[in-house]
Design an enzyme around this catalytic site. Sequence first.
Site, PDB file in Angstrom:
ATOM      1  N   GLU A 184      36.845  85.783  22.432  1.00 43.52           N
ATOM      2  CA  GLU A 184      36.683  85.884  23.893  1.00 43.52           C
ATOM      3  C   GLU A 184      37.003  87.286  24.402  1.00 43.52           C
ATOM      4  O   GLU A 184      37.492  87.461  25.518  1.00 43.52           O
ATOM      5  CB  GLU A 184      37.535  84.831  24.632  1.00 43.52           C
ATOM      6  CG  GLU A 184      37.305  83.410  24.197  1.00 43.52           C
ATOM      7  CD  GLU A 184      35.850  82.984  24.301  1.00 43.52           C
ATOM      8  OE1 GLU A 184      35.092  83.623  25.049  1.00 43.52           O
ATOM      9  OE2 GLU A 184      35.470  82.023  23.614  1.00 43.52           O
ATOM     10  N   GLY A 185      36.714  88.263  23.583  1.00 42.91           N
ATOM     11  CA  GLY A 185      36.961  89.651  23.948  1.00 42.91           C
ATOM     12  C   GLY A 185      38.256  90.150  23.338  1.00 42.91           C
ATOM     13  O   GLY A 185      39.339  89.681  23.695  1.00 42.91           O
TER      14      GLY A 185
END
Length: 594
Positions: A440-441
């Site tokens: 998610e980054g």
Amino acid sequence: MNPYIAPLEEMRFVLRELADIESVSRLTDAEALADPELVDAILEEGARFAKEVLAPLDSVGDREGARWSEEGVTTAPGFSAAYAKFIESGWNNVSIPAEYGGQGLPNLLCTALQEMFVSANKAFCFCPELTSFAVKALANAASEPLKSFYIPKLVSGEWTATMNLTEPQAGSDVGALRTRAVLQADGSYRLFGQKIFISYGEHDLTDNIVHLVLARIPGAPEGSKGVSLFLVPKFLPEEGRPGQRNDVQCTGVEHKLGNHASPTCTLVYGGSGEGAVGWLVGEENKGLQAMFVMVNSARFNVGLEGVALSERAYQQALAYARERVQGRAVGGGAVSVPIIQHPDVRRMLLVMRSQAEAMRAVAYVLAAERDLAARHDDPVIRRERQAFVDLMIPIFKGWASETGIDVTSTSIQVHGGLGYIEESGVSQPLRDVRVSAIYEGTTSIQAHDLVERKLVRDGGAALRAWLSQVHLTLNILGQAGGEDLASIEFNLSSAVESLQAAAEWALANYRERPLEVLAGSVPLLRLCGIVAGGWQMARAALAAKRLHGDPAFLRRKLLSARFYATHVLPQAEGLAVIAMHGGESVMALDEAAF
């Protein structure tokens, strides 16, 4: 392995004294939170479910894992029954709006429940968590026919959902994806391509899986501006039931460091040549906007994983330190003592405890602000709260995931040689949480987001607005008196000064020296997180001084806040130096010299 016990007393304290549950309870459709007995009942039942149903399967899932064959993926023993109980108990839809058949509980209360469930069994939680994200994405962007057909099945838990972003050649660069979607005469699309790292992309918990897939329509603009979102079911529905198998296949699952019970799948769309049937969600070439509802919620939940696994690791380390007898007391004595009496073991335990408390407080406060940003009657307050949320999401995600890695690693150190032995189960929280700083980054992506989209874009306005709140807390500390609060005030004030200096330096130098600023962006992010945690620990200390509850609990809160102030906040000065002056040395070395 010691059983997980939800820290309900701590959770109630944070909900009431720091996250201001009363303000959230005044929002539309949140009135139930005004009843403390009802809130306590929900928390206690969630804690019971976590302890009795989810936690006993955690080590089973770690040991057995999810297994792939040509027929599909089989989840670990007990997971299917646990999922059925999860659905039967209604835990799967607590965060889903009531208009779509969910319970519509505010983010604040859902955050406390999610922490419990992730602490008990992180790998299990991926599946219902992704499904709830998908419901929100569909509710926000899908056509009415797609909403009316698919959302009820997802809300009930009869079907589950996934996010399909990553491809082998693209990684975090979503704009480089190659999966293509070809329009058909009937308005549907045929998808061709490969997606990797798809959590619960195949499993045996439900009889259908709804994939939300990012793909490119032929002729679309290059990069992220040409990405669209599609709904692609595993089975094509017939009169509300799964029918013909769609042309999407799981070709394998990853063998990972942790989260063994969560099948991380490679999915091939259109492998038979026909193409997987799918339907457009939202507008063409605006898939990232439609998917963003899922991504932003996911980033908050990933940060919460750092809180949850830190709590689990702390409980394991504390239990072992009380039981393990080794060495004589430093002050002398004839007999060996539990290692919790040794000074450095106490230090490690307090490092774990205080940071878990700080992260939890920031998480719950941020959850409450998300509720206010979404549901407050006053549009001015909604905008103010949303600016705070937008600033804090990358900070919380990056800081909490990195801190979770540190805390769970410290648990292994407390256990000594036993912690290094797989059978002890002590390494599992570290192995499970390690990916939180990646998916998610990554932390560096969050740090770039903080600098480029949060600081530079508004000239630091949101950061200054937040720090003005911190200064209000410092003023109250200064007026309160007492040695404990004075120590907290001194260290928090120094940390805030370091953050202000580093942030202003980044703003002043980004246009001329962007590479140097970004080279120091991760230290800047961690500096923001440490200060955010110190701010909430200071507020906790003030509440502990003010309240007249259990004196032992309140003393623990006060001492934990002071420990954080004297052991964690002093890191701020060093991080500020790196953020301001470390980037030049990063960029000075020629690439060929590495």
